[in-house]
Design a protein around this motif. Structure first.
Motif, PDB file in Angstrom:
ATOM      1  N   THR A 456     -23.922  22.979  29.520  1.00  0.00           N
ATOM      2  CA  THR A 456     -25.106  22.278  29.011  1.00  0.00           C
ATOM      3  C   THR A 456     -24.720  21.277  27.930  1.00  0.00           C
ATOM      4  O   THR A 456     -25.166  20.126  27.938  1.00  0.00           O
ATOM      5  N   GLU A 457     -23.874  21.724  27.008  1.00  0.00           N
ATOM      6  CA  GLU A 457     -23.482  20.819  25.923  1.00  0.00           C
ATOM      7  C   GLU A 457     -22.677  19.638  26.461  1.00  0.00           C
ATOM      8  O   GLU A 457     -22.863  18.498  26.011  1.00  0.00           O
ATOM      9  N   TYR A 458     -21.800  19.898  27.417  1.00  0.00           N
ATOM     10  CA  TYR A 458     -20.991  18.813  27.984  1.00  0.00           C
ATOM     11  C   TYR A 458     -21.883  17.758  28.625  1.00  0.00           C
ATOM     12  O   TYR A 458     -21.730  16.559  28.376  1.00  0.00           O
ATOM     13  N   HIS A 463     -24.632  12.491  28.188  1.00  0.00           N
ATOM     14  CA  HIS A 463     -25.871  11.732  28.335  1.00  0.00           C
ATOM     15  C   HIS A 463     -26.188  10.968  27.050  1.00  0.00           C
ATOM     16  O   HIS A 463     -26.772   9.882  27.085  1.00  0.00           O
ATOM     17  N   GLN A 464     -25.779  11.554  25.899  1.00  0.00           N
ATOM     18  CA  GLN A 464     -25.993  10.904  24.602  1.00  0.00           C
ATOM     19  C   GLN A 464     -24.904   9.880  24.280  1.00  0.00           C
ATOM     20  O   GLN A 464     -24.879   9.300  23.207  1.00  0.00           O
ATOM     21  N   SER A 465     -23.981   9.672  25.211  1.00  0.00           N
ATOM     22  CA  SER A 465     -22.839   8.759  25.042  1.00  0.00           C
ATOM     23  C   SER A 465     -21.868   9.241  23.977  1.00  0.00           C
ATOM     24  O   SER A 465     -21.150   8.446  23.372  1.00  0.00           O
ATOM     25  N   ASP A 466     -21.849  10.563  23.718  1.00  0.00           N
ATOM     26  CA  ASP A 466     -20.832  11.130  22.836  1.00  0.00           C
ATOM     27  C   ASP A 466     -19.515  11.204  23.606  1.00  0.00           C
ATOM     28  O   ASP A 466     -19.504  11.573  24.779  1.00  0.00           O
ATOM     29  N   LYS A 467     -18.424  10.857  22.939  1.00  0.00           N
ATOM     30  CA  LYS A 467     -17.129  10.928  23.604  1.00  0.00           C
ATOM     31  C   LYS A 467     -16.608  12.364  23.504  1.00  0.00           C
ATOM     32  O   LYS A 467     -16.099  12.781  22.465  1.00  0.00           O
ATOM     33  N   ILE A 468     -16.765  13.116  24.573  1.00  0.00           N
ATOM     34  CA  ILE A 468     -16.304  14.498  24.593  1.00  0.00           C
ATOM     35  C   ILE A 468     -15.736  14.800  25.972  1.00  0.00           C
ATOM     36  O   ILE A 468     -16.266  14.340  26.990  1.00  0.00           O
ATOM     37  N   THR A 469     -14.655  15.540  26.011  1.00  0.00           N
ATOM     38  CA  THR A 469     -14.002  15.851  27.279  1.00  0.00           C
ATOM     39  C   THR A 469     -14.262  17.298  27.654  1.00  0.00           C
ATOM     40  O   THR A 469     -14.635  18.129  26.810  1.00  0.00           O
ATOM     41  N   GLN A 470     -14.047  17.604  28.941  1.00  0.00           N
ATOM     42  CA  GLN A 470     -14.191  18.995  29.387  1.00  0.00           C
ATOM     43  C   GLN A 470     -13.171  19.886  28.686  1.00  0.00           C
ATOM     44  O   GLN A 470     -13.456  21.058  28.405  1.00  0.00           O
ATOM     45  N   LYS A 471     -12.004  19.340  28.370  1.00  0.00           N
ATOM     46  CA  LYS A 471     -10.985  20.113  27.661  1.00  0.00           C
ATOM     47  C   LYS A 471     -11.493  20.528  26.278  1.00  0.00           C
ATOM     48  O   LYS A 471     -11.343  21.685  25.866  1.00  0.00           O
ATOM     49  N   GLN A 472     -12.140  19.594  25.574  1.00  0.00           N
ATOM     50  CA  GLN A 472     -12.667  19.902  24.239  1.00  0.00           C
ATOM     51  C   GLN A 472     -13.758  20.973  24.308  1.00  0.00           C
ATOM     52  O   GLN A 472     -13.785  21.895  23.486  1.00  0.00           O
ATOM     53  N   VAL A 473     -14.635  20.856  25.306  1.00  0.00           N
ATOM     54  CA  VAL A 473     -15.713  21.839  25.449  1.00  0.00           C
ATOM     55  C   VAL A 473     -15.149  23.192  25.856  1.00  0.00           C
ATOM     56  O   VAL A 473     -15.596  24.241  25.367  1.00  0.00           O
TER      57      VAL A 473
END
Length: 496
Positions: A456-458, A463-473
């Motif tokens: 959900t957070e990923y 969707h919010q255009s935050d730069k986050i990767t699946q590895k980080q999550v």
């Protein structure tokens, strides 16, 4: 319209060792400015200008600081003195003046000074910013007649504002009517006149004026915000919801408009939306007045950013010690929290009502330990969720379906993982609860708490255009990338 320190210039004076010269205070003021301590910067720069009143670089930096605190007129007064000094040669002053006029709502003057800057510095440090300002003015401009006396208008506008703030409503109404008669398309005067009538108890007349503004100047943000406040005080709940949704979709560029939106949302108890805009301004170095910090503190407190709330409240007390005792976490805050809960619990969508139930479970206030008898639940899921929350609050043991317990725990997991993250907000939790509702309807297994929360957070952050990767999550929720990818797929299916 971001404010800027003066670039690539050195003052003409020389440092005299061991003597506190104008340059000494200028450097202290500039250091404080870079550290975002605006009040301290203003104090040092005023001293620098007092010691060396003809040094244009000192005057210009003081003008920039005055813009930061919203004293646009005094800022322009200083900038004008530099422009009139033929030896100063500081064309950036035209850009700063254009900014100030835009903040004051005098878009014609703003455009004129922006053009003057580009004529002198087409490739200057602020050329790109100036072109962006001109683009903005093409959307925001009120079409004033060129014969308007801008200086006279500014003086009258400030006089009217002071009359409003000091409660001299009859005098304010008379002056604002006079301004409107002379400047029939100066919408700020109409909005202030509506406020004057509203404060004096003539709600019908106030609403009539705002309707006139919105007919002649479609989409006027100040009129829309004032209308929302009027509807809120008249307890026209459905109309408040409808207009809130409309304003929620607006993303203004002007600092003044962002502030207006944030304060308005705070006043009607939409602390999630208030925090979004006020925190945005605060992050960008905006130094507001007592009202700004008041609503920042309240919105931060009711969105669980407690440290920021306390720091903002210190600013409130610095400006107005009489506010001591009205902190959001004291008794008055409990009233506000009750209103916030009722708003969520009576929301139009199931995820809003579920979120209200979750919030109710997080409070220890005895005032809010109530059975939800006044709430009309629309589905079995809501009723069971409410029973579970009530049971948790009363510390009573009872059997509940696993999907109810799991749904609550996933919400709580997202909350705990993100409560110290300023970028997270109610939309993250609402997104999960919307997914949860669909998952229950389609009989999905929601027992893997970490995977559902992470997926959900990923999806939400992307969707919010935050730069986050699946590895980080994956690392954040201590799950494998394979598991995360699997549940990301589930989330996408449910959102479709």
């Amino acid at each position: 319209m971001e404010e800027h320190p003066i670039k690539n210039r050195q003052p003409s004076t020389k440092i005299i060792p061991f003597i506190q010269t104008g340059e000494y205070y200028f450097k202290k003021g500039l250091k404080a400015y870079r550290q975002r301590n605006i009040n301290k910067s203003k104090k040092h720069l005023e001293r620098a200008v007092q010691l060396e009143p003809k040094e244009p670089i000192f005057i210009c930096q003081l003008a920039v600081v005055l813009t930061e605190i919203g004293d646009y007129q005094l800022s322009n007064k200083y900038l004008s003195s530099i422009i009139e000094d033929v030896e100063a040669d500081m064309p950036e002053c035209f850009y700063f003046m254009a900014n100030n006029y835009a903040h004051l709502g005098l878009f014609q003057e703003a455009g004129r000074y922006a053009d003057m800057y580009l004529e002198r510095e087409p490739d200057g440090d602020f050329a790109e910013d100036t072109e962006e300002l001109l683009d903005l003015l093409s959307f925001e401009a009120d079409e004033f007649d060129e014969s308007f006396d801008q200086d006279e208008l500014i003086v009258k506008q400030e006089d009217a504002r002071e009359l409003l703030e000091t409660g001299r409503l009859d005098d304010a109404i008379s002056l604002l009517k006079e301004i409107i008669q002379e400047y029939p398309e100066f919408w700020s005067a109409y909005n202030n006149l509506a406020l004057a009538y509203f404060y004096s108890g003539d709600v019908e007349k106030a609403s009539e004026i705002l309707n006139e503004v919105l007919e002649k100047n479609l989409g006027n943000l100040h009129a829309l915000c004032n209308t929302l406040v009027f509807l809120y005080y008249q307890r026209q709940t459905q109309k408040v919801k409808e207009l809130t949704r409309r304003l929620e979709s607006i993303h203004p560029i002007l600092v003044e408009h962002r502030y207006k939106l944030g304060a308005t949302f705070g006043l009607i108890g939409r602390y999630d939306l208030a925090y979004k805009w006020l925190r945005n301004l605060h992050r960008n170095g905006f130094q507001g007045d007592e009202t700004f910090y008041y609503w920042l503190s309240y919105s931060a407190y009711f969105t669980n950013h407690l440290e920021l709330s306390k720091n903002a409240w210190k600013k409130v007390l610095e400006e107005n010690p009489d506010k001591k005792g009205s902190e959001p976490w004291l008794s008055t805050g409990t009233k506000h929290l009750s209103e916030v809960l009722d708003r969520w619990l009576t929301g139009d969508f199931i995820e809003e009502r579920l979120y209200g139930l979750f919030l109710a479970s997080k409070t220890n206030s005895s005032l809010l330990r109530k059975d939800f008898k006044h709430i009309k639940f629309h589905a079995t899921l809501e009723q069971e969720f409410a029973n579970y929350v009530l049971c948790k609050k009363k510390t009573r043991n009872k059997e509940f379906p696993a999907y109810i317990i799991d749904g609550y725990r996933i919400t709580d997991l997202l909350f705990l993982k993100n409560k110290n993250d300023d970028s997270a907000n109610e939309e993250l939790y609402l997104t999960w609860l919307m997914i949860y509702d669909e998952a229950v309807k389609r009989s999905y297994d929601v027992s893997n708490l970490l995977a559902w929360a992470g997926a959900t957070e990923y999806i939400w952050r992307n969707h919010q255009s935050d730069k986050i990767t699946q590895k980080q999550v994956s690392e954040k929720y201590k799950i494998s990338k394979t598991t995360l990818a699997k549940y990301v797929k589930f989330v996408k299916e449910l959102l479709q």
